[in-house]
Design a protein around this motif. Structure first.
Motif, mmCIF file in Angstrom:
data_model
loop_
_atom_site.group_PDB
_atom_site.id
_atom_site.type_symbol
_atom_site.label_atom_id
_atom_site.label_comp_id
_atom_site.label_asym_id
_atom_site.label_seq_id
_atom_site.Cartn_x
_atom_site.Cartn_y
_atom_site.Cartn_z
ATOM 1 N N ASN A 1 0.805 -1.229 0.000
ATOM 2 C CA ASN A 1 0.000 0.000 0.000
ATOM 3 C C ASN A 1 0.836 1.276 0.000
ATOM 4 O OD1 ASN A 1 -2.379 -1.660 0.287
ATOM 5 N ND2 ASN A 1 -1.898 -1.833 2.469
ATOM 6 N N ASP A 2 2.130 1.187 -0.267
ATOM 7 C CA ASP A 2 2.974 2.378 -0.298
ATOM 8 C C ASP A 2 4.240 2.049 -1.076
ATOM 9 O OD1 ASP A 2 4.403 4.660 0.056
ATOM 10 O OD2 ASP A 2 4.568 4.535 2.229
ATOM 11 N N ASN A 3 4.405 2.661 -2.249
ATOM 12 C CA ASN A 3 5.583 2.353 -3.051
ATOM 13 C C ASN A 3 6.773 3.249 -2.728
ATOM 14 O OD1 ASN A 3 4.846 4.798 -4.276
ATOM 15 N ND2 ASN A 3 3.756 3.761 -5.949
ATOM 16 N N GLY A 4 6.768 3.851 -1.544
ATOM 17 C CA GLY A 4 7.901 4.663 -1.120
ATOM 18 C C GLY A 4 9.038 3.849 -0.545
ATOM 19 N N LEU A 5 8.845 2.531 -0.439
ATOM 20 C CA LEU A 5 9.865 1.655 0.144
ATOM 21 C C LEU A 5 9.803 0.292 -0.529
ATOM 22 C CD1 LEU A 5 10.698 1.286 3.898
ATOM 23 C CD2 LEU A 5 10.104 -0.765 2.611
ATOM 24 N N PHE A 6 10.946 -0.320 -0.748
ATOM 25 C CA PHE A 6 10.965 -1.685 -1.276
ATOM 26 C C PHE A 6 12.128 -2.450 -0.655
ATOM 27 C CE2 PHE A 6 13.579 0.754 -4.192
ATOM 28 C CZ PHE A 6 14.646 -0.072 -4.512
ATOM 29 N N VAL A 7 12.051 -3.785 -0.765
ATOM 30 C CA VAL A 7 12.999 -4.690 -0.112
ATOM 31 C C VAL A 7 13.614 -5.601 -1.161
ATOM 32 C CG1 VAL A 7 13.290 -6.455 1.668
ATOM 33 C CG2 VAL A 7 11.603 -4.635 1.989
ATOM 34 N N THR A 8 14.910 -5.863 -1.034
ATOM 35 C CA THR A 8 15.601 -6.766 -1.950
ATOM 36 C C THR A 8 16.369 -7.824 -1.163
ATOM 37 O OG1 THR A 8 17.598 -5.387 -2.048
ATOM 38 C CG2 THR A 8 15.856 -4.930 -3.651
ATOM 39 N N LEU A 9 16.420 -9.034 -1.702
ATOM 40 C CA LEU A 9 17.161 -10.139 -1.097
ATOM 41 C C LEU A 9 18.022 -10.785 -2.169
ATOM 42 C CD1 LEU A 9 17.654 -12.163 1.282
ATOM 43 C CD2 LEU A 9 15.747 -13.505 0.354
ATOM 44 N N GLY A 10 19.316 -10.957 -1.883
ATOM 45 C CA GLY A 10 20.226 -11.533 -2.860
ATOM 46 C C GLY A 10 20.979 -12.722 -2.324
ATOM 47 N N LEU A 11 21.654 -13.430 -3.223
ATOM 48 C CA LEU A 11 22.481 -14.575 -2.824
ATOM 49 C C LEU A 11 23.810 -14.142 -2.215
ATOM 50 C CD1 LEU A 11 21.956 -17.298 -5.597
ATOM 51 C CD2 LEU A 11 21.033 -17.202 -3.277
ATOM 52 N N ASP A 12 24.001 -12.842 -2.031
ATOM 53 C CA ASP A 12 25.151 -12.366 -1.273
ATOM 54 C C ASP A 12 24.873 -12.385 0.226
ATOM 55 O OD1 ASP A 12 23.264 -10.398 -1.247
ATOM 56 O OD2 ASP A 12 24.493 -8.867 -2.198
ATOM 57 N N LYS A 13 23.750 -13.069 0.602
ATOM 58 C CA LYS A 13 23.334 -13.246 2.003
ATOM 59 C C LYS A 13 22.947 -11.921 2.665
ATOM 60 C CE LYS A 13 26.415 -17.229 2.581
ATOM 61 N NZ LYS A 13 27.497 -17.842 3.395
ATOM 62 N N LYS A 14 22.422 -11.005 1.874
ATOM 63 C CA LYS A 14 22.039 -9.701 2.405
ATOM 64 C C LYS A 14 20.608 -9.355 2.013
ATOM 65 C CE LYS A 14 26.740 -7.800 2.352
ATOM 66 N NZ LYS A 14 27.625 -6.749 1.821
ATOM 67 N N LEU A 15 19.869 -8.815 2.959
ATOM 68 C CA LEU A 15 18.533 -8.256 2.716
ATOM 69 C C LEU A 15 18.637 -6.754 2.928
ATOM 70 C CD1 LEU A 15 15.091 -9.599 3.592
ATOM 71 C CD2 LEU A 15 15.662 -7.342 4.468
ATOM 72 N N LYS A 16 18.190 -5.977 1.939
ATOM 73 C CA LYS A 16 18.352 -4.526 1.978
ATOM 74 C C LYS A 16 16.985 -3.839 1.899
ATOM 75 C CE LYS A 16 22.787 -4.924 -0.504
ATOM 76 N NZ LYS A 16 23.760 -4.326 0.425
ATOM 77 N N ILE A 17 16.838 -2.777 2.678
ATOM 78 C CA ILE A 17 15.643 -1.932 2.659
ATOM 79 C C ILE A 17 16.002 -0.637 1.936
ATOM 80 C CG2 ILE A 17 13.788 -0.950 4.042
ATOM 81 C CD1 ILE A 17 14.093 -3.797 4.827
ATOM 82 N N TRP A 18 15.166 -0.218 0.973
ATOM 83 C CA TRP A 18 15.489 0.943 0.135
ATOM 84 C C TRP A 18 14.412 2.012 0.221
ATOM 85 C CZ3 TRP A 18 20.103 0.718 -2.689
ATOM 86 C CH2 TRP A 18 20.685 -0.533 -2.807
ATOM 87 N N ASP A 19 14.854 3.259 0.204
ATOM 88 C CA ASP A 19 13.968 4.409 0.042
ATOM 89 C C ASP A 19 13.807 4.649 -1.453
ATOM 90 O OD1 ASP A 19 13.183 7.174 -0.468
ATOM 91 O OD2 ASP A 19 13.398 7.485 1.678
ATOM 92 N N THR A 20 12.563 4.525 -1.944
ATOM 93 C CA THR A 20 12.324 4.613 -3.381
ATOM 94 C C THR A 20 12.611 6.007 -3.919
ATOM 95 O OG1 THR A 20 10.576 2.955 -3.140
ATOM 96 C CG2 THR A 20 10.642 4.183 -5.196
#
Length: 416
Positions: free
Chosen positions: A115-134
């Motif tokens: 319900n808000d596209n001001g933030l998104f989350v990414t997960l990679g095989l580098d064993k890191k989960l990142k939270i981003w400000d759109t």
């Protein structure tokens, strides 16, 4: 296919003229679900130079499409307007040239904040989960794991803040992005690992997880138990007295091999699963029984996680379809009968993800490229003819929304 055909259009237009426009739109959208074709004149600005592993469409506007590549690059395209002829621009990109916080390995999951596209989350095989400000395309938080994580998911309910992450050691880790806590760990699966995790559509406390061992478990995060239900492929819901349902046991498995896809239907009472055994099953979420629906073999190739897309009409729950990646093709099935309605062909490499856009009634699929599918066969034929007649070009390039909602009668009567 009969139930997806449109009734007499003259009657529908007459009903719309009397103010019953909703009925017209519902029936027209139902027809379009099983009548998709490749949108040959809609392209996305080229970006990925490797295979695309996953995609995600924002829920608030159904407009911004995130895509992640096997090289760790991330791109966002603006999918509006949904014109017959257009090239969708890049809104932003994250790679080694544009952002120092980029992922260095394959992207496993992309999540828009509900319900808000001001933030998104990414997960990679580098064993890191990142939270981003759109808005700033800037990383605001990061979580690093000791084990590989293959899937992450957030509840679709409002004010959701917990991310469930599936790890290769069989643990589910819950991360609260508001408090920054990542200490809640659920030891649910065996050490063979978890393939993917999915929250229930209508309950932010219940989640489903699929393991490498073929088990699908339902977990209540408020409970101390590892899970409260395990799906068993032999626990069948049927009226046949010779086939009796049975209670699940510790050894119960949903698939004979690893689980590759979990997708809850919009009605919140059914779940679709796809396994590495090349089978797709339909389950009743409330009692865990498998419905006796035969979809035939589903080729999963070497794709780790398949993302299937479900579309269900609000006015008629019996009219529901699922778009399933199957090798280089996308197969369209009637969910409740198992009938294959059509097969979409256009990719040159195996397809991994399908995303259904309920707002514009179209489909996005990815392999080494991203293709757009919609019910535009007649419009494309008219456009190709109109290219030979410049006076008709404006009419041919109208948006899909204009084509669906335009009036079919004259306004002269209103002036009298």
């Amino acid at each position: 296919m009969d139930k997806y055909r449109v009734p007499n259009r003259a009657n529908l237009l007459r009903a719309r003229e009397y103010g019953l426009e909703t009925s017209f739109i519902h029936i027209e959208q139902t027809r379009r679900l099983a009548d998709f074709t490749l949108c040959k004149y809609r392209n996305l600005t080229s970006y990925h130079h490797s295979s695309i592993s996953t995609m995600n469409l924002d829920q608030s506007e159904s407009r911004y499409l995130l895509s992640g590549g096997s090289n760790g690059h991330i791109c966002c395209h603006d999918m509006l307007p949904s014109s017959l002829v257009t090239t969708h621009p890049i809104v932003f990109q994250i790679d080694r040239n544009s952002n120092r916080d980029h992922h260095t390995h394959n992207i496993c999951s992309l999540l828009w904040y509900p319900n808000d596209n001001g933030l998104f989350v990414t997960l990679g095989l580098d064993k890191k989960l990142k939270i981003w400000d759109t808005n700033q395309v800037k990383m605001v938080d990061e979580y690093e794991f000791s084990n590989f994580a293959y899937s992450a998911h957030m509840p679709s309910t409002a004010n959701a803040s917990v991310i469930a992450v599936a790890h290769e050691n069989g643990d589910l880790r819950l991360i609260d992005i508001r408090s920054g806590s990542d200490s809640h760990v659920i030891h649910s699966h065996t050490k063979k690992g978890i393939c993917l995790v999915k929250w229930f559509n209508n309950n932010p406390n219940l989640l489903a997880s699929g393991g490498v061992d073929g088990r699908v478990l339902f977990t209540d995060v408020r409970s101390s138990r590892a899970h409260y239900m395990s799906l068993d492929r032999d626990n069948i819901l049927t009226n046949n007295e010779q086939i009796k349902s049975r209670q699940t046991t510790v050894s119960s498995v949903a698939h004979h091999r690893g689980v590759k896809s979990l997708e809850f239907l919009p009605d919140n009472t059914h779940l679709l699963t796809v396994g590495a055994d090349d089978l797709m099953y339909l389950w009743n979420v409330n009692n865990g029984q498998r419905l006796l629906v035969n979809y035939g073999p589903i080729t999963t190739n070497n794709v780790r996680i398949l993302t299937i897309a479900c579309a269900q009409m609000k006015h008629d729950r019996t009219k529901s379809v699922v778009y399933v990646p199957c090798g280089k093709y996308v197969r369209v099935y009637d969910i409740l009968t198992g009938q294959r309605l059509t097969t979409l062909s256009g990719h040159l490499m195996p397809v991994s993800t399908c995303i259904y856009n309920r707002l514009s009634v179209e489909l996005y699929s990815c392999s080494d490229d991203i293709l757009v599918w919609g019910a535009v066969k007649k419009q494309q034929e008219d456009y190709e003819i109109s290219m030979k007649n410049p006076e008709r070009r404006n009419e041919a390039t109208k948006t899909l929304a204009q084509i669906l909602n335009r009036d079919q009668w004259s306004d002269d009567e209103d002036e009298d």
